[in-house]
Motif scaffolding. Structure first.
Motif, PDB file in Angstrom:
ATOM      1  N   GLU A 145      -3.445   2.022 -19.691  1.00  0.00           N
ATOM      2  CA  GLU A 145      -2.911   0.875 -20.428  1.00  0.00           C
ATOM      3  C   GLU A 145      -2.680   1.228 -21.891  1.00  0.00           C
ATOM      4  OE1 GLU A 145      -1.806  -0.942 -17.893  1.00  0.00           O
ATOM      5  OE2 GLU A 145      -1.823  -2.260 -19.629  1.00  0.00           O
ATOM      6  N   TYR A 146      -3.196   2.375 -22.284  1.00  0.00           N
ATOM      7  CA  TYR A 146      -3.199   2.733 -23.700  1.00  0.00           C
ATOM      8  C   TYR A 146      -2.137   3.780 -23.955  1.00  0.00           C
ATOM      9  CZ  TYR A 146      -5.731   2.812 -28.127  1.00  0.00           C
ATOM     10  OH  TYR A 146      -6.112   2.656 -29.429  1.00  0.00           O
ATOM     11  N   TYR A 147      -1.199   3.498 -24.811  1.00  0.00           N
ATOM     12  CA  TYR A 147      -0.101   4.425 -25.059  1.00  0.00           C
ATOM     13  C   TYR A 147      -0.205   5.094 -26.410  1.00  0.00           C
ATOM     14  CZ  TYR A 147       2.502   2.148 -21.275  1.00  0.00           C
ATOM     15  OH  TYR A 147       2.927   1.655 -20.082  1.00  0.00           O
ATOM     16  N   ILE A 148       0.277   6.315 -26.479  1.00  0.00           N
ATOM     17  CA  ILE A 148       0.483   6.937 -27.782  1.00  0.00           C
ATOM     18  C   ILE A 148       1.962   7.196 -27.839  1.00  0.00           C
ATOM     19  CG2 ILE A 148       0.037   8.946 -29.206  1.00  0.00           C
ATOM     20  CD1 ILE A 148      -2.703   9.088 -27.930  1.00  0.00           C
ATOM     21  N   LEU A 149       2.607   6.642 -28.840  1.00  0.00           N
ATOM     22  CA  LEU A 149       4.049   6.778 -28.871  1.00  0.00           C
ATOM     23  C   LEU A 149       4.603   6.734 -30.277  1.00  0.00           C
ATOM     24  CD1 LEU A 149       4.802   3.583 -29.360  1.00  0.00           C
ATOM     25  CD2 LEU A 149       4.206   3.447 -26.989  1.00  0.00           C
ATOM     26  N   ARG A 168      -3.216  -3.120 -37.831  1.00  0.00           N
ATOM     27  CA  ARG A 168      -4.206  -3.095 -36.765  1.00  0.00           C
ATOM     28  C   ARG A 168      -4.512  -4.513 -36.273  1.00  0.00           C
ATOM     29  NH1 ARG A 168      -8.062   1.885 -36.392  1.00  0.00           N
ATOM     30  NH2 ARG A 168      -9.656   1.108 -34.986  1.00  0.00           N
ATOM     31  N   GLY A 172      -1.876  -5.081 -33.602  1.00  0.00           N
ATOM     32  CA  GLY A 172      -2.596  -4.368 -32.542  1.00  0.00           C
ATOM     33  C   GLY A 172      -2.183  -2.927 -32.381  1.00  0.00           C
ATOM     34  N   ILE A 173      -1.703  -2.311 -33.472  1.00  0.00           N
ATOM     35  CA  ILE A 173      -1.393  -0.888 -33.342  1.00  0.00           C
ATOM     36  C   ILE A 173      -2.206  -0.064 -34.339  1.00  0.00           C
ATOM     37  CG2 ILE A 173       0.946  -1.372 -32.513  1.00  0.00           C
ATOM     38  CD1 ILE A 173       2.022  -0.406 -35.138  1.00  0.00           C
ATOM     39  N   ASN A 174      -2.458   1.150 -33.940  1.00  0.00           N
ATOM     40  CA  ASN A 174      -3.290   2.056 -34.709  1.00  0.00           C
ATOM     41  C   ASN A 174      -2.401   3.228 -35.110  1.00  0.00           C
ATOM     42  OD1 ASN A 174      -5.216   3.893 -35.555  1.00  0.00           O
ATOM     43  ND2 ASN A 174      -6.624   3.394 -33.900  1.00  0.00           N
ATOM     44  N   ILE A 175      -2.147   3.404 -36.392  1.00  0.00           N
ATOM     45  CA  ILE A 175      -1.233   4.478 -36.800  1.00  0.00           C
ATOM     46  C   ILE A 175      -1.988   5.796 -36.905  1.00  0.00           C
ATOM     47  CG2 ILE A 175       0.401   5.285 -38.543  1.00  0.00           C
ATOM     48  CD1 ILE A 175       0.884   2.364 -39.274  1.00  0.00           C
ATOM     49  N   LEU A 176      -1.643   6.727 -36.020  1.00  0.00           N
ATOM     50  CA  LEU A 176      -2.332   8.014 -36.001  1.00  0.00           C
ATOM     51  C   LEU A 176      -1.745   8.973 -37.022  1.00  0.00           C
ATOM     52  CD1 LEU A 176      -2.550   8.669 -32.160  1.00  0.00           C
ATOM     53  CD2 LEU A 176      -4.195   7.536 -33.648  1.00  0.00           C
ATOM     54  N   ALA A 203      -1.016   4.460 -31.636  1.00  0.00           N
ATOM     55  CA  ALA A 203      -1.759   4.238 -30.404  1.00  0.00           C
ATOM     56  C   ALA A 203      -1.793   2.720 -30.233  1.00  0.00           C
ATOM     57  CB  ALA A 203      -3.167   4.800 -30.507  1.00  0.00           C
ATOM     58  N   ASN A 205      -1.680  -0.709 -26.974  1.00  0.00           N
ATOM     59  CA  ASN A 205      -1.564  -1.000 -25.546  1.00  0.00           C
ATOM     60  C   ASN A 205      -0.183  -1.570 -25.265  1.00  0.00           C
ATOM     61  OD1 ASN A 205      -1.587  -3.835 -26.015  1.00  0.00           O
ATOM     62  ND2 ASN A 205      -3.805  -3.678 -26.268  1.00  0.00           N
TER      63      ASN A 205
ATOM     64  N   ASN B 135       9.901   6.526 -25.481  1.00  0.00           N
ATOM     65  CA  ASN B 135       9.253   7.217 -26.591  1.00  0.00           C
ATOM     66  C   ASN B 135       7.829   7.683 -26.376  1.00  0.00           C
ATOM     67  OD1 ASN B 135      11.446   6.881 -28.258  1.00  0.00           O
ATOM     68  ND2 ASN B 135      10.798   4.832 -28.820  1.00  0.00           N
ATOM     69  N   ILE B 137       4.908  10.016 -26.048  1.00  0.00           N
ATOM     70  CA  ILE B 137       4.829  11.446 -26.351  1.00  0.00           C
ATOM     71  C   ILE B 137       3.436  11.970 -26.037  1.00  0.00           C
ATOM     72  CG2 ILE B 137       6.546  11.561 -28.176  1.00  0.00           C
ATOM     73  CD1 ILE B 137       4.252  11.053 -30.138  1.00  0.00           C
ATOM     74  N   TYR B 146      -4.261  18.526 -34.436  1.00  0.00           N
ATOM     75  CA  TYR B 146      -4.754  17.159 -34.331  1.00  0.00           C
ATOM     76  C   TYR B 146      -5.413  16.966 -32.981  1.00  0.00           C
ATOM     77  CZ  TYR B 146      -4.484  12.334 -35.986  1.00  0.00           C
ATOM     78  OH  TYR B 146      -4.769  11.094 -36.470  1.00  0.00           O
ATOM     79  N   ASN B 174     -10.277   8.776 -36.941  1.00  0.00           N
ATOM     80  CA  ASN B 174      -9.607   7.538 -36.592  1.00  0.00           C
ATOM     81  C   ASN B 174     -10.144   7.121 -35.226  1.00  0.00           C
ATOM     82  OD1 ASN B 174      -7.746   5.576 -35.883  1.00  0.00           O
ATOM     83  ND2 ASN B 174      -6.009   6.736 -36.676  1.00  0.00           N
ATOM     84  N   LEU B 187      -8.911  -0.037 -29.774  1.00  0.00           N
ATOM     85  CA  LEU B 187      -8.711  -0.535 -31.143  1.00  0.00           C
ATOM     86  C   LEU B 187      -9.852  -1.448 -31.585  1.00  0.00           C
ATOM     87  CD1 LEU B 187      -4.909  -1.339 -31.113  1.00  0.00           C
ATOM     88  CD2 LEU B 187      -6.081   0.473 -32.329  1.00  0.00           C
TER      89      LEU B 187
END
Ligand SMILES: Nc1ncnc2c1ncn2[C@@H]1O[C@H](COP(=O)(O)OP(=O)(O)OP(=O)(O)O)[C@@H](O)[C@H]1O
Ligand SMILES: Nc1ncnc2c1ncn2[C@@H]1O[C@H](COP(=O)(O)OP(=O)(O)OP(=O)(O)O)[C@@H](O)[C@H]1O
Lengths: 216, 216
Positions: A145-149, A168, A172-176, A203, A205, B135, B137, B146, B174, B187
């Motif tokens: 359910e968790y995306y990194i995009l 955040r 609800g997004i976490n900037i990596l 990162a 959902n 998108n 990745i 990283y 993070n 999160l």
């Protein structure tokens, strides 16, 4: 969802088809041998038996209508290059080919493949990176359910800091990391100001990303 | 760094060896045929020619001294199961075996493999997930510096909130998610209080993680 054409239902082709179907995509499978397809036929949107080095057969598939075309024939260099190249000539939008050695990879890329997958090399590299390091995990697989995009900052964020936008909690997004001019800057500070020319690697959902897309 | 024994220098075994070596690990390679090893011999810590179904040969490798033993013989069901099982009997700490079909996977796990890798299935699944979604990745590969990994909270963090500890600025990590009782909470809010029984899934670079480890 996407429409996908998969030529060559060996092991790679079969698992590819199963996963695309599981994710709700529309899959057409093609193989010269019917046996390879029997289990998949009830699940696939479409199935065809035929030799894809035969131009008539290939023409009949409507390759240019699919979002992605796969050529999963690793063990026959000539066949896979022929089919890959023909698909591009027929207007296929995006062709992914399977290679079974580095030379094969090279020639596929030179002859129409937008992307090449070499399973043994890819999974060997991934295993070595993961096992070489303490505790490294392939996070994307932990939580489907968790995306990194990668995505662009919203218009309304430009000129504001990460803290001001409060990504955040509000989105609800976490900037990596932030990508600009092909450089990646990890763990941006809360004082980073969003710019129009950057890409954010986040990162999140699926639900939050979908609502983010709706705000664009 | 780790000591790794790789039996079977086919394509998977070769790329495995190359990547482990590149990451600074100590690698011993073994194959019944010398040709497969010629390019690797100058780079490997050790190399041996021999048939590993022969118990004398296998005994001479000192398998129990390695952190990880790999059996990369996909195309011979019996041989790979035999060698995997023998390695476990000889006291190998962690055995990873390569499978070339699901049945093979099952039997390897039942006969001594701590882990099985099935490259065609793994890379097919990964490709379908990545290409099925907009998108998405494989972030770990974007930036080899990283890492995304799992770690425990530091002793001095227990009872404090994420905000109080200020993990991002003070430690350069993070927190993507928190794992407790096999449940993943994505999160976490800045008000989350660290507990002893949780695992943190973090994104960080190697330098910051190394210094984090030194603070334990
Ligand atoms: N000309 C062709 N037209 C259509 N299908 C073909 C053609 N040539 C081969 N195939 C099919 O492609 C599938 C995969 O071929 P092959 O076994 O050569 O590739 P592979 O990459 O080694 O497979 P795997 O994914 O199992 O590793 C087979 O099921 C085969 O029948
Ligand atoms: N009994 C054995 N002892 C040592 N080495 C062996 C033995 N049997 C096979 N090998 C070696 O293991 C290597 C890989 O074997 P094989 O080609 O069967 O596996 P594979 O999984 O199909 O390879 P690939 O990684 O290329 O897909 C070969 O180089 C072979 O010489």
């Amino acid at each position: 969802k996407k429409s996908v054409l998969i030529i060559g239902i060996g092991r790679f082709g079969k698992y590819l088809a199963l996963k695309f179907i599981e994710l709700g995509n529309e899959v057409m499978i093609v193989d010269k041998s019917e046996d390879t397809m029997t289990d998949l036929i009830p699940l696939a949107a479409n199935a065809q038996i035929g030799d894809c080095t035969n131009l008539e057969v290939l023409n009949s598939l409507g390759a240019s209508n699919f979002d992605i075309c796969f050529v999963c024939i690793g063990s026959n260099f000539q066949t896979s290059i022929e089919i890959t190249s023909q698909l591009k000539d027929l207007g296929a939008k995006y062709v992914v080919a399977k290679a079974d050695r580095e030379l094969h990879e090279k020639f596929l890329l030179r002859n129409g493949a937008d992307e090449v997958i070499f399973p043994e090399k890819e999974s060997a590299n991934k295993a070595a990176v993961r096992l070489s390091s303490q505790n490294i995990i392939d996070f994307i697989e932990l939580s489907p359910e968790y995306y990194i995009l990668e995505t662009n900052p919203l218009e309304q964020w430009i000129g504001k800091t990460i803290a001001e936008v409060d990504v955040r909690d509000k989105y609800g997004i976490n900037i990596l990391a932030i990508k600009r001019d092909n450089q990646i800057h990890q763990l941006p500070s809360a004082k980073h100001v969003f710019r129009k020319d950057e890409q954010l690697i986040v990162a999140t959902n699926k639900t939050d990303f979908d609502s983010l897309l709706n705000k664009k």
